[in-house]
Scaffold this active site. Sequence first.
Site, PDB file in Angstrom:
ATOM      1  N   ARG A  14     -17.278  -2.493  36.111  1.00  0.00           N
ATOM      2  CA  ARG A  14     -17.081  -3.197  34.836  1.00  0.00           C
ATOM      3  C   ARG A  14     -18.402  -3.448  34.129  1.00  0.00           C
ATOM      4  O   ARG A  14     -18.527  -3.278  32.924  1.00  0.00           O
ATOM      5  CB  ARG A  14     -16.358  -4.527  35.099  1.00  0.00           C
ATOM      6  CG  ARG A  14     -16.016  -5.315  33.850  1.00  0.00           C
ATOM      7  CD  ARG A  14     -15.129  -6.490  34.199  1.00  0.00           C
ATOM      8  NE  ARG A  14     -15.670  -7.272  35.304  1.00  0.00           N
ATOM      9  CZ  ARG A  14     -15.022  -8.246  35.923  1.00  0.00           C
ATOM     10  NH1 ARG A  14     -13.791  -8.547  35.563  1.00  0.00           N
ATOM     11  NH2 ARG A  14     -15.583  -8.919  36.896  1.00  0.00           N
ATOM     12  N   ASN A  72     -12.627 -11.915  46.030  1.00  0.00           N
ATOM     13  CA  ASN A  72     -11.910 -13.049  46.633  1.00  0.00           C
ATOM     14  C   ASN A  72     -11.947 -14.187  45.628  1.00  0.00           C
ATOM     15  O   ASN A  72     -12.886 -14.980  45.587  1.00  0.00           O
ATOM     16  CB  ASN A  72     -12.566 -13.449  47.954  1.00  0.00           C
ATOM     17  CG  ASN A  72     -11.699 -14.408  48.747  1.00  0.00           C
ATOM     18  OD1 ASN A  72     -10.816 -15.062  48.214  1.00  0.00           O
ATOM     19  ND2 ASN A  72     -11.964 -14.493  50.041  1.00  0.00           N
ATOM     20  N   LYS A 103     -10.694  -8.823  56.451  1.00  0.00           N
ATOM     21  CA  LYS A 103     -10.135  -9.494  57.607  1.00  0.00           C
ATOM     22  C   LYS A 103      -9.177 -10.605  57.215  1.00  0.00           C
ATOM     23  O   LYS A 103      -8.348 -11.044  58.010  1.00  0.00           O
ATOM     24  CB  LYS A 103     -11.245 -10.031  58.505  1.00  0.00           C
ATOM     25  CG  LYS A 103     -12.110 -11.134  57.939  1.00  0.00           C
ATOM     26  CD  LYS A 103     -11.602 -12.542  58.308  1.00  0.00           C
ATOM     27  CE  LYS A 103     -12.596 -13.651  58.051  1.00  0.00           C
ATOM     28  NZ  LYS A 103     -13.084 -13.794  56.699  1.00  0.00           N
ATOM     29  N   LYS A 140      -4.770  -7.731  50.100  1.00  0.00           N
ATOM     30  CA  LYS A 140      -5.370  -7.030  51.225  1.00  0.00           C
ATOM     31  C   LYS A 140      -4.325  -6.677  52.280  1.00  0.00           C
ATOM     32  O   LYS A 140      -4.416  -5.630  52.933  1.00  0.00           O
ATOM     33  CB  LYS A 140      -6.498  -7.861  51.828  1.00  0.00           C
ATOM     34  CG  LYS A 140      -7.672  -8.080  50.870  1.00  0.00           C
ATOM     35  CD  LYS A 140      -8.250  -6.776  50.357  1.00  0.00           C
ATOM     36  CE  LYS A 140      -9.448  -6.981  49.461  1.00  0.00           C
ATOM     37  NZ  LYS A 140     -10.024  -5.719  48.964  1.00  0.00           N
ATOM     38  N   ALA A 190     -15.487  -8.094  57.794  1.00  0.00           N
ATOM     39  CA  ALA A 190     -15.310  -9.531  58.033  1.00  0.00           C
ATOM     40  C   ALA A 190     -16.553 -10.235  57.494  1.00  0.00           C
ATOM     41  O   ALA A 190     -16.740 -10.316  56.292  1.00  0.00           O
ATOM     42  CB  ALA A 190     -15.065  -9.808  59.513  1.00  0.00           C
ATOM     43  N   ILE A 200     -21.190  -3.999  49.218  1.00  0.00           N
ATOM     44  CA  ILE A 200     -20.646  -2.978  50.101  1.00  0.00           C
ATOM     45  C   ILE A 200     -20.491  -1.655  49.361  1.00  0.00           C
ATOM     46  O   ILE A 200     -20.793  -0.582  49.889  1.00  0.00           O
ATOM     47  CB  ILE A 200     -19.304  -3.454  50.689  1.00  0.00           C
ATOM     48  CG1 ILE A 200     -19.554  -4.602  51.689  1.00  0.00           C
ATOM     49  CG2 ILE A 200     -18.564  -2.306  51.368  1.00  0.00           C
ATOM     50  CD1 ILE A 200     -18.289  -5.333  52.113  1.00  0.00           C
ATOM     51  N   THR A 251     -23.998  -9.633  52.546  1.00  0.00           N
ATOM     52  CA  THR A 251     -24.151  -9.073  51.207  1.00  0.00           C
ATOM     53  C   THR A 251     -24.900 -10.071  50.319  1.00  0.00           C
ATOM     54  O   THR A 251     -24.992 -11.262  50.654  1.00  0.00           O
ATOM     55  CB  THR A 251     -22.776  -8.807  50.576  1.00  0.00           C
ATOM     56  OG1 THR A 251     -22.090 -10.069  50.406  1.00  0.00           O
ATOM     57  CG2 THR A 251     -21.923  -7.886  51.450  1.00  0.00           C
ATOM     58  N   TYR A 255      -5.580 -12.872  46.955  1.00  0.00           N
ATOM     59  CA  TYR A 255      -6.466 -11.951  47.668  1.00  0.00           C
ATOM     60  C   TYR A 255      -5.853 -11.553  49.012  1.00  0.00           C
ATOM     61  O   TYR A 255      -5.835 -10.372  49.372  1.00  0.00           O
ATOM     62  CB  TYR A 255      -7.811 -12.628  47.873  1.00  0.00           C
ATOM     63  CG  TYR A 255      -8.899 -11.768  48.471  1.00  0.00           C
ATOM     64  CD1 TYR A 255      -9.509 -10.762  47.724  1.00  0.00           C
ATOM     65  CD2 TYR A 255      -9.349 -11.980  49.774  1.00  0.00           C
ATOM     66  CE1 TYR A 255     -10.526  -9.990  48.262  1.00  0.00           C
ATOM     67  CE2 TYR A 255     -10.372 -11.215  50.316  1.00  0.00           C
ATOM     68  CZ  TYR A 255     -10.956 -10.218  49.561  1.00  0.00           C
ATOM     69  OH  TYR A 255     -11.964  -9.451  50.095  1.00  0.00           O
ATOM     70  N   ASN A 282     -12.720   0.294  46.480  1.00  0.00           N
ATOM     71  CA  ASN A 282     -13.545  -0.792  47.005  1.00  0.00           C
ATOM     72  C   ASN A 282     -13.536  -2.033  46.114  1.00  0.00           C
ATOM     73  O   ASN A 282     -13.648  -3.151  46.604  1.00  0.00           O
ATOM     74  CB  ASN A 282     -14.983  -0.294  47.174  1.00  0.00           C
ATOM     75  CG  ASN A 282     -15.969  -1.410  47.382  1.00  0.00           C
ATOM     76  OD1 ASN A 282     -15.994  -2.062  48.427  1.00  0.00           O
ATOM     77  ND2 ASN A 282     -16.789  -1.682  46.370  1.00  0.00           N
TER      78      ASN A 282
END
Length: 272
Positions: free
Chosen positions: A39, A95, A142, A158, A185, A19, A189, A154, A91
Amino acid sequence: MNLQLRDKVALVTGGSKGIGLGIVRELIAEGAKVANVNRSEVEGRQLERDYAAEGQDCFFIQGDLTDLSACKNAVEQTVGKFGRIDILINNAGVNDGVGLEDGPEAFLLSLQRNLIHYYALVHYALDELKKSQGTIINIGSKVCETGQGGTSGYAASKGAINGLTREWAVDLAPHNIRVNTVLPAETWTPLYEKCLAEMPDPEQAKAEIERLIPLGQRFTTIEELAAMVVFLASPMSSHTTGQIIVVDGGYTHLDRKCTFPSDVQGFGGAGV
């Protein structure tokens, strides 16, 4: 559409793939100058070289954002290179599957990976954003709305990002700084593709997920998500702040009965 972003300076975290890369590409296509913090060096340096060959700026800054000094350095290097910051896009994150069984230490590490650097970067960039009357876009998930199971760190991060978006929008409105969040959602990717490839039947697994997405029964594309982010970064959304915008084809909020090809679609007309 001309989004009036030519020569604007955007600091993007995690902009080398997925993303984040989609956001970087869309920003540069609109004429913005980008500083990309990551990184890993390999992808970031290659992206920098590729755009330099086209006469465009995608300045790579190496840094592990769990280290607060890396957050401060990212801001300082961006200002040193471009002289200003107009747009900050938080960004980077992962997860990481830190659940209840993993304990408080693991939970704290998850917050460092997914939340603390959002605050740190805004803190360190604040003077520049005040000068430019800039904008902040946070990338959430989401998961903060739906839960997922097995990913407490996570999900907490969020959820906190949503809260900070509203808090910062209030704090920064007197400085004409806008703050919004975009929630993906089921976005297609390379990482999602890799995860599905490990399933016994990847195509069936993908089809089962797509069946649950009301609009078009397909994954959201990176480009669709990036387009919303860059629109929010632009003067074209000049009176939009404090908003949590979900780009997901209706996956998160629409009634699940609309995803089933049966007569259950007609149930619920009484508004229950």
